[in-house]
Every structure is written in C-alpha cells, then in structure tokens.
Motif scaffolding. Sequence first.
Motif, mmCIF file in Angstrom:
data_model
loop_
_atom_site.group_PDB
_atom_site.id
_atom_site.type_symbol
_atom_site.label_atom_id
_atom_site.label_comp_id
_atom_site.label_asym_id
_atom_site.label_seq_id
_atom_site.Cartn_x
_atom_site.Cartn_y
_atom_site.Cartn_z
ATOM 1 N N TYR A 345 -21.483 -43.404 -56.026
ATOM 2 C CA TYR A 345 -20.972 -42.028 -56.071
ATOM 3 C C TYR A 345 -21.062 -41.380 -54.688
ATOM 4 O O TYR A 345 -20.103 -40.767 -54.205
ATOM 5 N N TYR A 349 -17.801 -40.536 -52.148
ATOM 6 C CA TYR A 349 -17.640 -39.106 -52.359
ATOM 7 C C TYR A 349 -16.384 -38.557 -51.678
ATOM 8 O O TYR A 349 -15.666 -37.729 -52.240
ATOM 9 N N SER A 350 -16.119 -39.048 -50.488
ATOM 10 C CA SER A 350 -14.963 -38.516 -49.752
ATOM 11 C C SER A 350 -13.656 -39.194 -50.153
ATOM 12 O O SER A 350 -12.575 -38.651 -49.917
ATOM 13 N N GLY A 352 -12.873 -40.312 -53.378
ATOM 14 C CA GLY A 352 -12.428 -39.952 -54.726
ATOM 15 C C GLY A 352 -12.265 -41.146 -55.654
ATOM 16 O O GLY A 352 -11.787 -40.987 -56.778
ATOM 17 N N GLU A 391 -17.502 -34.516 -62.703
ATOM 18 C CA GLU A 391 -17.035 -33.339 -61.976
ATOM 19 C C GLU A 391 -16.077 -33.727 -60.851
ATOM 20 O O GLU A 391 -15.013 -33.110 -60.682
ATOM 21 N N GLU A 392 -16.432 -34.761 -60.115
ATOM 22 C CA GLU A 392 -15.566 -35.194 -59.020
ATOM 23 C C GLU A 392 -14.251 -35.777 -59.532
ATOM 24 O O GLU A 392 -13.191 -35.557 -58.947
ATOM 25 N N ASP A 396 -10.382 -34.336 -58.790
ATOM 26 C CA ASP A 396 -9.392 -35.197 -58.146
ATOM 27 C C ASP A 396 -8.219 -35.548 -59.050
ATOM 28 O O ASP A 396 -7.372 -36.365 -58.679
ATOM 29 N N SER A 448 -16.747 -25.215 -59.212
ATOM 30 C CA SER A 448 -15.547 -25.981 -59.580
ATOM 31 C C SER A 448 -14.814 -25.338 -60.759
ATOM 32 O O SER A 448 -13.585 -25.427 -60.864
#
Length: 581
Positions: A345, A349-350, A352, A391-392, A396, A448
């Motif tokens: 994760y 992270y950057s 996606g 959440e990520e 995305d 978010s």
Amino acid sequence: MLNFKMSKTKNPKSLYNLCINIAVVDCLTLCKFCKKDFRILPNNVLFDFYYKMYIEDGLWLLGLEYSELEVFSRMLKVKHNRTKLLKSFQSLIKRDSNIMYELIKGYAKLKLHPETINFKTIELGLQLGTFFNEGGWYSYAIQVLDYVEEMCRQMEQTTEVLCKLLECYQKRLQAEATFCMFKEAEKTYNLANLLVIELKQLNALPNLSSLYALFSALFFVRSEYDEAYSWAKNSLLLLKDNLPTRIIVEVLRQASKSCVVKRRFDQAGLLIRQAVSLASKLYKTDEHPSYSDTLIDYGFFLLNFDSIQQSVKVYEKALSIRKDVFDSDNIHVAIGYEDLAYALYVNEYSSGRFNAASENIEAAIKIFERILPKDHLMLASAKRVKALILEEIALDLRDLTNPCSQEELLAESERLHKSALALSHAAFGERNVQTAKHYGNLGRLYQSMMEYEEAEKMHLRAIAIKEELLGPDDYEVALSIGHLASLYNYHMKRHRDAEKLYKRSIEINLRLFGDSYSGLEYDYRGLINVYTELHDIETMLHYTQLMREWKCKRDVQVPIKIYPDSVQPLHVVIQKFFDLC
C-alpha cells in the motif's frame, strides 16, 4: 518389527530412509502398527517415522500418536527438526484434530497428583508452552503455562524452582503481549518484577536480557515507546556472548524495533542487520519460521527507514517461509499477509495500483476471522489496513457510469476505521499513539468524503495526543501535521495555516530522514500550491526548484544491500549502539 540397525553399506542414509518408508507403508496400508515396538526407537528415529507418516497423508494415525503427551514430549526434544514438527502439527490442527485439547488435558492431569510434580514435569510444561508460542497458538500456550505456574507454587520455593517460575512468566508474557491480552500481560509483568527482586535478594538472578527484551515488547505493542526503548537498552547491557544465539537474535530484534519507533535509525539498522546475519547462520536455511520472524522485523525497519521497495521484498520472503511451514489458518501467516499488504500500500501509494495490497489484506482478514474472536485487536489492525486501501481505491475510481461505487467504498472504509478506533480505545484508552493514529485515519477519510469540519476535528485530536506522548518533533506528529496542512490547503482554503504546517512538517522530516526522504514530495507539492494560490510566484518557484532537487536525489539513490552477510563481534555491536545514544 523392522530392524533399524545399520549394516555396513555405501549409502546407509538410503537404507535408513528405505526402512522408514517400508515401516510407514506397512502401518498405513497393512495396518501393522504396534505402539509398544515402535516406541522403543530413539527419539530422532521415531520422529522420522512420524514425519514420513505425515508426508504419506497418514494424519489420522499421526493425530492419535501426537495426542499422547508421553509421545509428543519426546518429539519436543528433537530440536533439529523443529520446522518439520511445526509443519506436521499445523496440518493436524487444520484437519480439525482435537490434539491441543488432548495434550493440555494430559498435562493438566499431572498437577492433580503432587507426587508427579518435579523439575521434569515443570520442564515439560515449559517446552510445550514454548512450542505453542512458536506456532502462534498463544491461547494454548497460556493455558499450559498457567498450569506450570500452579505446579511451581506447589513445590518448595528453592532458588531453582523460583528460576523456573520466572522462566514460566517470561514465556507467558510473550504469549499474552503478542496476543494483545494486555491486562493479563500487565499482571504477569508485575509478578515477574517481584520475582526478580526476590531472586536478587537470594543472589540467584539468571541473565535477564531475554526477560527485559520481553518487557520492551510489551510496552512496544502498547505503543509506550519511551518505556520500550528503556527496557531494550537494559536488555542490551546484559547481552553476553555465552548466551544462546537464538536469545541474542531475539534481543537484537526487539531492541531494533524499539529504536525504529523512536526514529533512532542508525541504532536500529545496526541491531537488525546483526540479527539477520546471525539468524541466517544459526538456522542455516531460509525455511525456518524463526528466520521469518527476524525478516518481519527487518522489513519493519526498512519500511520506516524509507527503503520501501526493499521492505516489500523482505516481507515477501518472510511470508513465503511462513506459508511453507504453516500453510494457512495460522496467525503467523495472517500477520505476514497484513505486513506485506501495508508495505505494498505504501509502495504503490502514488501509482494507485492497489490490487496486490488488496489481495494480501483480504487473505489476512480471512485467516484472522477463522481463528480469532470478531472483536480481537489483531483483526481490527488488519481491517484498518483494508480501510486505508479502500479509501485510495475509491479516490482513484474512474468508472463514472457507477457513481455509487465511490460512496460505497468510502462508507465501508469509515465503518472499518470506526470499528478499529473503538477497539483501540477499549484496549489502550484515549491517550495512546494507536488511538491517535485511528483519529488521523478518520481525518483523512472525512477529508475524502468532503466532511471538512469533521476531518479537522480528527486531525487536531490526533496531533494533540501525539504531541503529548511523543513530543512536538516526532515523525508521527509530522505525519498528522502534513495531513491537516493538506486539508487546509486544498479544501478549506486556509493557505497561511497550511503554509506554517507544511514548513513544520518539512523541518521534522529533514532532521529525521534527510533531504531525499520520499514524504517530502507531498510537503513540497503542497507549498507550491499554497504559494500559487497566494500569488507569491517567487516563493513558489523556490519550492519548485527544491522539488526538482529532491527528485534528482531520489533518482540517484543507491539501493541498500537487502541482506547483510557479515556478523560483527557482539561486544562491538553493543559498544557502537551505546556510542550512538
């Protein structure tokens, strides 16, 4: 009955294996099994016979044999085959065998007859508790060690008995702390300290390095990092070359973890690299579960030291070892999945791309749900990681034909975060770093979800707790400050407030990690946006240049060698550690 006596031959090992194979085939296919005849064999030969029985899928017979305490106690003495014993025992558990119940019941019967209670009985209980700890069967270890304590109390309180009692407390503390039984662990910790005082008065203290490392571990899992670091230093002061290498590795591992959370990376790296080197030589194979334990702690150091890709590789190796030994439905495997999921994760992270992280955390949760109570803190920890990933993924999403997907994922993430917060609050209370982390996670989530005022409340609460417990210049404080700065910058348009927070975060991170730290990217990008919004072009260009310089330093970084291969003299390592204090 087969005769296992070896004749002169060019390949006695092959003859020996042939005899074992024939014996097992006779037992499983021809039902020729006479306990009395087989049990006269030496322990190591009998072990090979039983392990071949496991290989040939004779678990029904192996379960019957291992359920007898007298038989299994002999297997515990075959030290060089520990991995094989753990592997076959896990298979029996997976088969729904009642082997644990039978062994514990057999040991409990011993305490009912005072004439049978002696050092041999005590030692058997300690060996059984140790084995259960190694396999991650902590609740069973605690049951056995409770019986050991009772037996020790029934014997005359000589110094030898008191030392055995202290060993019992040490092993029980390991199980209770690891299994998040904090109230019970606190009681055992207090009993152990009282016993140390008593033994000191009798001039009969054993080496306490291993015990102090476990004290450090207890405070570590409770997120009381100053105490964890203090006990770690005490354990290192008592570390001697004449101690078993296994104990030296365990002490170094725990001390390294305590240094990591105190952001003392030079000390942490020194200790964990020595531990990895010693463990690789001690176990002589990369398939031993204790070696995987060392790798897990090494991965923890690498991840926090900003060597994220290397940490992923180390976690993958540790998980591979654990899966090979324990297969599935084991707490060690679940922890391996969770640690790898979190590292993936962070690593992605950057980008996606969270598929691998998502698959690993789902595997961890499925195992935890099968073997743990639904409100266990370990399960809550895994669900926290899942919430971060969800959440990520939600943010995305690009599928505009299904606008409800994002809302559903964020709602599920909120449910998981709130559940983790509630369990953390119940276990640790309000003033705890773990509780603060959960507040921070909720703050990011509400950001978010565009619930900005609620997000601000969560971030401020997280910062207040962390500053009180860790001081104003800790990494955790910088992390929460950066998140609040992002909220002010991009959503609440409080750019001057964001400016102050970003600069404070940068100052902390530069001091702790240096000017190539990955987290600086978010602070630099944030300040570029702040000064763009404030129409301060000159300062915006300044931070744009700093961003370029940061990227160049990241691009030319030389990856560290993942696996160290040199072992330094122990006294040199200890001296270097305290020189860095």
